[in-house]
Write an enzyme that holds these catalytic residues in place. Structure first.
Site, short mmCIF file in Angstrom:
data_model
loop_
_atom_site.label_atom_id
_atom_site.label_comp_id
_atom_site.label_asym_id
_atom_site.label_seq_id
_atom_site.Cartn_x
_atom_site.Cartn_y
_atom_site.Cartn_z
N GLU A 32 -3.93 -2.06 5.35
CA GLU A 32 -3.05 -1.20 5.97
C GLU A 32 -3.03 0.74 6.74
OE1 GLU A 32 -1.09 -3.21 7.85
OE2 GLU A 32 -1.11 -4.97 6.05
N GLY B 297 -7.18 -4.34 -1.55
CA GLY B 297 -7.84 -5.72 -2.43
C GLY B 297 -7.76 -5.26 -4.52
N ASN C 276 0.60 -1.05 -0.49
CA ASN C 276 0.39 0.20 -0.37
C ASN C 276 1.04 0.98 -0.08
OD1 ASN C 276 -0.06 -0.47 3.39
ND2 ASN C 276 -1.22 -1.73 2.62
#
Length: 233
Positions: free
Chosen positions: A76, A45, A29
């Site tokens: 996160e 996702g 991320n």
């Protein structure tokens, strides 16, 4: 800051970490601080190698509420938000699973050997935070003790997180973490890591001002840590 420009920077950074093999599938991320209240972050996702700019989410840093975009923020996101709250100088964060560095994290080994001049100048050492379940509030709690003095942290059994005053800086630090891990792994396989002396480390730390480097850095404390480590052994 220009939100559209930053969105395209995130997309490009995502492609780079994917192509470098630092993430697989939907791993990892990335986020960038837009202003004091808002963060642009990758959604959950979505493969970082195949993102589009309009897939990114604008999120309120305080409430965690999504202001713009569809879907859920990265699992996160709590880690990202916590770093931004405690480090007002940080403007961008990258979390990935670079294989060699993550191998050290899985083995429970920090990258704290004072052997590489470039690493000492830019980041000092890379500590290992205790394990916490990914995507939970426990994760930022394990990282918090390291925020003040480190811009790169290994996450036990998980991966690495890097932070910078720009997305490019945070990305470059992730690349440096993996390169450091590869070199130290090779040295270990050859039988020895030749560390630099305290005097040599002092000179490298002092060189930061010459290069105009800013951000967190453990400074001379890394020598202290080494001495303590030697005393315990």
């Amino acid at each position: 800051m220009n939100k559209d420009k930053l969105a395209h920077e995130i997309v490009e950074a995502g492609r780079r970490i994917y192509q470098s093999g630092f993430v697989a599938a939907n791993d990892g991320n990335i986020s960038v601080r837009i202003d004091t209240e808002h963060v642009l972050i990758t959604p959950s996702g979505v493969s970082k190698g195949f993102m589009e700019a309009d897939a990114l989410l604008l999120v309120n840093l305080t409430s965690g509420e999504t202001i713009e975009g569809q879907g859920r923020p990265s699992t996160e996101s709590a880690m990202h938000f916590d770093i931004y709250r405690h480090r007002p100088d940080v403007q961008a964060i990258v979390h990935a699973h670079p294989p060699t560095a993550t191998g050290f994290a899985v083995a429970g080994i920090p990258l704290d050997e004072l052997a590489l001049p470039e690493l000492i100048v830019t980041m000092g050492t890379i500590p290992l935070a205790p394990y916490a379940t990914p995507g939970t509030e426990a994760l930022p709690e394990t990282l918090r003790p390291f925020y003040k003095e480190h811009d790169a942290i290994l996450l036990a059994n998980h991966g690495a997180v890097t932070m910078g005053q720009s997305l490019t800086e945070a990305l470059f630090k992730m690349e440096s973490v993996e390169m450091c891990a590869k070199i130290l792994f090779t040295a270990r396989m050859l039988g020895r890591v030749q560390e630099l002396s305290d005097e040599q480390v002092d000179r490298l730390v002092d060189a930061r001002s010459f290069y105009g480097l800013k951000g967190a850095h453990p400074g001379k404390k890394i020598i202290e840590q080494r001495r303590n480590k030697e005393e315990k052994s």
